[in-house]
Write a protein that holds these residues in place. Structure first.
Motif, PDB file in Angstrom:
ATOM      1  N   LEU A 137       0.782  -1.207  -0.066  1.00  0.00           N
ATOM      2  CA  LEU A 137      -0.121   0.088  -0.070  1.00  0.00           C
ATOM      3  C   LEU A 137       0.823   1.347   0.000  1.00  0.00           C
ATOM      4  N   VAL A 138       2.013   1.209   0.910  1.00  0.00           N
ATOM      5  CA  VAL A 138       2.773   2.485   0.968  1.00  0.00           C
ATOM      6  C   VAL A 138       3.515   2.409  -0.511  1.00  0.00           C
ATOM      7  N   LEU A 139       4.143   1.474  -0.901  1.00  0.00           N
ATOM      8  CA  LEU A 139       4.965   1.720  -2.193  1.00  0.00           C
ATOM      9  C   LEU A 139       3.987   2.041  -3.383  1.00  0.00           C
ATOM     10  N   GLY A 140       2.618   1.564  -3.365  1.00  0.00           N
ATOM     11  CA  GLY A 140       1.843   1.918  -4.300  1.00  0.00           C
ATOM     12  C   GLY A 140       1.259   3.316  -4.252  1.00  0.00           C
ATOM     13  N   ALA A 141       1.125   4.197  -2.979  1.00  0.00           N
ATOM     14  CA  ALA A 141       0.921   5.452  -2.881  1.00  0.00           C
ATOM     15  C   ALA A 141       1.865   6.245  -3.188  1.00  0.00           C
ATOM     16  N   THR A 142       3.105   5.974  -3.283  1.00  0.00           N
ATOM     17  CA  THR A 142       4.290   6.673  -3.340  1.00  0.00           C
ATOM     18  C   THR A 142       4.668   6.573  -4.953  1.00  0.00           C
ATOM     19  N   ALA A 143       4.176   5.531  -5.599  1.00  0.00           N
ATOM     20  CA  ALA A 143       4.331   5.247  -6.956  1.00  0.00           C
ATOM     21  C   ALA A 143       3.160   6.327  -7.671  1.00  0.00           C
ATOM     22  N   VAL A 144       2.019   6.455  -7.209  1.00  0.00           N
ATOM     23  CA  VAL A 144       1.027   7.187  -7.736  1.00  0.00           C
ATOM     24  C   VAL A 144       1.342   8.601  -7.441  1.00  0.00           C
ATOM     25  N   LEU A 145       2.370   8.930  -6.599  1.00  0.00           N
ATOM     26  CA  LEU A 145       2.585  10.355  -6.370  1.00  0.00           C
ATOM     27  C   LEU A 145       3.794  10.655  -7.342  1.00  0.00           C
ATOM     28  N   ALA A 146       4.635   9.554  -7.421  1.00  0.00           N
ATOM     29  CA  ALA A 146       5.784   9.819  -8.400  1.00  0.00           C
ATOM     30  C   ALA A 146       5.395  10.018  -9.802  1.00  0.00           C
ATOM     31  N   PHE A 147       4.561   9.214 -10.270  1.00  0.00           N
ATOM     32  CA  PHE A 147       4.042   9.301 -11.704  1.00  0.00           C
ATOM     33  C   PHE A 147       2.729  10.016 -11.779  1.00  0.00           C
ATOM     34  N   GLN A 148       2.398  10.883 -10.782  1.00  0.00           N
ATOM     35  CA  GLN A 148       1.327  11.845 -10.997  1.00  0.00           C
ATOM     36  C   GLN A 148       0.995  12.350 -12.414  1.00  0.00           C
ATOM     37  N   ASP A 149       1.887  13.127 -13.025  1.00  0.00           N
ATOM     38  CA  ASP A 149       1.611  13.602 -14.400  1.00  0.00           C
ATOM     39  C   ASP A 149       1.143  12.580 -15.519  1.00  0.00           C
ATOM     40  N   PRO A 150       1.900  11.510 -15.389  1.00  0.00           N
ATOM     41  CA  PRO A 150       1.379  10.549 -16.474  1.00  0.00           C
ATOM     42  C   PRO A 150      -0.066  10.177 -15.958  1.00  0.00           C
ATOM     43  N   LEU A 151      -0.240   9.705 -14.718  1.00  0.00           N
ATOM     44  CA  LEU A 151      -1.608   9.112 -14.435  1.00  0.00           C
ATOM     45  C   LEU A 151      -2.590  10.209 -14.711  1.00  0.00           C
ATOM     46  N   ARG A 152      -2.426  11.731 -14.519  1.00  0.00           N
ATOM     47  CA  ARG A 152      -3.409  12.539 -14.580  1.00  0.00           C
ATOM     48  C   ARG A 152      -3.764  12.411 -16.284  1.00  0.00           C
ATOM     49  N   ARG A 153      -2.712  12.291 -16.732  1.00  0.00           N
ATOM     50  CA  ARG A 153      -2.872  12.161 -18.568  1.00  0.00           C
ATOM     51  C   ARG A 153      -3.989  11.036 -18.696  1.00  0.00           C
ATOM     52  N   LEU A 154      -3.751   9.796 -18.205  1.00  0.00           N
ATOM     53  CA  LEU A 154      -4.475   8.591 -18.221  1.00  0.00           C
ATOM     54  C   LEU A 154      -5.863   8.815 -17.548  1.00  0.00           C
ATOM     55  N   VAL A 155      -6.267   9.458 -16.626  1.00  0.00           N
ATOM     56  CA  VAL A 155      -7.309   9.465 -15.887  1.00  0.00           C
ATOM     57  C   VAL A 155      -8.060  10.698 -16.082  1.00  0.00           C
ATOM     58  N   GLY A 156      -7.322  11.731 -16.498  1.00  0.00           N
ATOM     59  CA  GLY A 156      -7.824  12.849 -16.759  1.00  0.00           C
ATOM     60  C   GLY A 156      -7.280  13.929 -15.608  1.00  0.00           C
ATOM     61  N   ALA A 167       3.162   6.186   7.393  1.00  0.00           N
ATOM     62  CA  ALA A 167       2.911   6.573   5.889  1.00  0.00           C
ATOM     63  C   ALA A 167       1.546   7.070   5.490  1.00  0.00           C
ATOM     64  N   LEU A 168       0.781   7.280   6.448  1.00  0.00           N
ATOM     65  CA  LEU A 168      -0.588   7.980   6.120  1.00  0.00           C
ATOM     66  C   LEU A 168      -0.482   9.098   5.510  1.00  0.00           C
ATOM     67  N   GLY A 169       0.295   9.981   5.906  1.00  0.00           N
ATOM     68  CA  GLY A 169       0.506  11.124   5.199  1.00  0.00           C
ATOM     69  C   GLY A 169       1.049  10.895   3.742  1.00  0.00           C
ATOM     70  N   VAL A 170       1.843  10.031   3.250  1.00  0.00           N
ATOM     71  CA  VAL A 170       2.266   9.597   1.986  1.00  0.00           C
ATOM     72  C   VAL A 170       0.863   9.259   1.188  1.00  0.00           C
ATOM     73  N   MET A 171       0.079   8.466   1.863  1.00  0.00           N
ATOM     74  CA  MET A 171      -1.082   7.767   1.076  1.00  0.00           C
ATOM     75  C   MET A 171      -1.915   8.763   0.637  1.00  0.00           C
ATOM     76  N   LEU A 172      -2.124   9.776   1.834  1.00  0.00           N
ATOM     77  CA  LEU A 172      -3.189  10.985   1.388  1.00  0.00           C
ATOM     78  C   LEU A 172      -2.846  11.997   0.524  1.00  0.00           C
ATOM     79  N   VAL A 173      -1.440  12.345   0.629  1.00  0.00           N
ATOM     80  CA  VAL A 173      -0.921  13.140  -0.373  1.00  0.00           C
ATOM     81  C   VAL A 173      -0.832  12.609  -1.841  1.00  0.00           C
ATOM     82  N   ALA A 174      -0.542  11.341  -1.998  1.00  0.00           N
ATOM     83  CA  ALA A 174      -0.498  10.636  -3.165  1.00  0.00           C
ATOM     84  C   ALA A 174      -1.841  10.648  -4.043  1.00  0.00           C
ATOM     85  N   GLY A 175      -3.046  10.327  -3.013  1.00  0.00           N
ATOM     86  CA  GLY A 175      -4.289  10.141  -3.418  1.00  0.00           C
ATOM     87  C   GLY A 175      -4.968  11.523  -4.125  1.00  0.00           C
ATOM     88  N   LEU A 176      -4.984  12.387  -2.893  1.00  0.00           N
ATOM     89  CA  LEU A 176      -5.538  13.688  -3.045  1.00  0.00           C
ATOM     90  C   LEU A 176      -4.912  14.431  -4.185  1.00  0.00           C
TER      91      LEU A 176
END
Length: 253
Positions: free
Chosen positions: A106-125, A156-165
């Motif tokens: 969960l922690v590594l997944g959340a971190t990856a979401v934040l790291a690749f935020q821009d490509p994911l935004r292009r994918l999901v809008g 790592a609650l903060g990491v998860m929240l920042v990544a998702g939000l």
């Protein structure tokens, strides 16, 4: 508790409060410190959750200028409270082994979401392209799941929240971080009440760590406000990756 134990907890509390305000994950400093002074895992986890709460409050004070209007946050607070209660009760009622194995991913997944935020935004809008209803539902889901996790373990609650939000809110990273601080404080207050009533809290350890996290949390929040977005994002990603790998090593070791 001897003087060396108190000194270890004091240093851990200062560091954890600062880290929680900047990136999240400070519990991975205080939790091992409580284990090191001889507390069993469950009392250490419960005591840690109670002790780091003042640091969250200080983080909110330090980042309050970046918070949006209260109206934009009020609907998230009940979700955070309910999720925290569920997570806290799960911790008190069930063995931790299965969740310990899931947490690193969960922690590594959340971190990856934040790291690749821009490509994911292009994918999901981009957030501004999402319908209000979809954005509301997604944010509520992120906060609810994060609160359950925060009530159960919290590191790592903060990491998860920042990544998702950050993925669904059209806001600066400093504002997202400020929202994260507020939600973390709500989660922390809820777990404090539950564990104070029903959990095996070591109040001597809490008395040492809590004031230290208060100082560290305020300092960390002020530092986070002054960091350029790319630097803040890099710090959170690096720290989240380190936390996830540490938890994975600990779970499989």
């Amino acid at each position: 508790m001897d003087l060396s134990h108190a000194a270890l907890l004091l240093a851990a509390g200062l560091a954890a409060g600062t880290v929680n305000a900047v990136a999240g994950g400070g519990s991975l400093i205080t939790f091992p410190a409580m284990i090191a002074i001889g507390l069993p895992p469950v009392p250490a986890n419960v005591s840690n959750s109670v002790a780091v709460f003042p640091g969250y409050v200080a983080s909110v004070a330090g980042s309050r200028m970046d918070l949006p209007r209260p109206r934009a946050l009020v609907t998230l607070l009940p979700t955070a409270v309910l999720g925290s209660i569920v997570g806290s009760l799960v911790l008190l009622a069930t063995p931790a082994r299965a969740f310990e194995v899931v947490v690193p991913f969960l922690v590594l997944g959340a971190t990856a979401v934040l790291a690749f935020q821009d490509p994911l935004r292009r994918l999901v809008g981009h957030p501004r392209d999402l319908s209000p209803r979809r954005r509301t539902v997604t944010v509520q889901a992120i906060v609810g799941l994060g609160a359950v996790y925060g009530g159960y373990f919290g590191a790592a609650l903060g990491v998860m929240l920042v990544a998702g939000l950050a993925l669904v809110l059209d806001a600066t990273l400093a504002r997202v971080s400020a929202i994260k601080n507020l939600l973390s404080a709500v989660v922390g207050l809820t777990t404090l009440v539950v564990f104070a009533l029903f959990g095996p809290v070591n109040w001597a350890a809490v008395a040492v760590v809590a004031p230290a996290t208060l100082v560290g949390g305020y300092v960390g929040a002020r530092v986070a406000r002054r960091l350029p977005p790319v630097v803040l994002k890099t710090v959170i990603v690096l720290f989240g990756t380190a936390i996830g790998l540490y938890l994975l090593w600990r779970a499989l070791g």
